[in-house]
Design an enzyme around this catalytic site. Structure first.
Site, PDB file in Angstrom:
ATOM      1  N   GLU A  69       0.815  -1.218   0.000  1.00 35.87           N
ATOM      2  CA  GLU A  69       0.000   0.000   0.000  1.00 35.87           C
ATOM      3  C   GLU A  69       0.851   1.271   0.000  1.00 35.87           C
ATOM      4  O   GLU A  69       0.463   2.275  -0.598  1.00 35.87           O
ATOM      5  CB  GLU A  69      -0.973   0.014   1.185  1.00 35.87           C
ATOM      6  CG  GLU A  69      -1.953   1.168   1.085  1.00 35.87           C
ATOM      7  CD  GLU A  69      -3.100   1.113   2.079  1.00 35.87           C
ATOM      8  OE1 GLU A  69      -3.736   2.172   2.284  1.00 35.87           O
ATOM      9  OE2 GLU A  69      -3.361   0.045   2.660  1.00 35.87           O
ATOM     10  N   ARG A 106       8.332  -4.044   9.335  1.00 34.67           N
ATOM     11  CA  ARG A 106       8.242  -2.623   9.016  1.00 34.67           C
ATOM     12  C   ARG A 106       8.103  -1.800  10.287  1.00 34.67           C
ATOM     13  O   ARG A 106       7.636  -2.297  11.315  1.00 34.67           O
ATOM     14  CB  ARG A 106       7.025  -2.354   8.123  1.00 34.67           C
ATOM     15  CG  ARG A 106       6.873  -3.279   6.952  1.00 34.67           C
ATOM     16  CD  ARG A 106       7.772  -2.920   5.850  1.00 34.67           C
ATOM     17  NE  ARG A 106       7.569  -3.874   4.761  1.00 34.67           N
ATOM     18  CZ  ARG A 106       8.152  -3.773   3.617  1.00 34.67           C
ATOM     19  NH1 ARG A 106       8.963  -2.781   3.375  1.00 34.67           N
ATOM     20  NH2 ARG A 106       7.933  -4.676   2.687  1.00 34.67           N
TER      21      ARG A 106
END
Length: 111
Positions: A69, A106
């Site tokens: 995304e 992440r």
């Protein structure tokens, strides 16, 4: 999860119109740092999208993001019309597992 991919879950890699893609509710990342997106957009303008995003079909010519995304959002900022994508034929459960796995390493992922 590896089994789902190895058992021909991947249909193909194609260029998909950004207008035909929508974010998923499964993405554990809820906050997107605007500065880092602009930096990524600058990189995309210079080098293109270096890694395809993962999407799954949700309707005819409509796709939901499974992973990538940030690349999708930065591509919009960069003014791209299309993005390279791997089309995955996967269930809701597998899509959620893949989204979580993709984001485990992440930073700034919403718990």
């Amino acid at each position: 999860m590896e089994t789902a991919i190895s058992q021909t879950a991947v249909k193909n890699t194609v260029s998909v119109a950004l207008a035909d893609i929508q974010p998923s509710n499964y993405n554990p990342r809820k906050n997107f740092d605007e500065k880092s997106l602009v930096e990524l957009a600058d990189s995309i303008r210079q080098q293109g999208v270096l890694q395809a995003i993962g999407v799954r079909p949700i309707a005819e010519n409509r796709f939901e993001i499974v992973f990538g995304e940030r690349r999708y959002r930065a591509s919009q900022i960069a003014g791209l019309e299309e993005i390279p994508a791997v089309i995955l034929d996967i269930s809701d459960e597998t899509a959620e597992e893949m989204a979580v796995t993709e984001n485990l390493q992440r930073k700034d992922v919403t718990p």
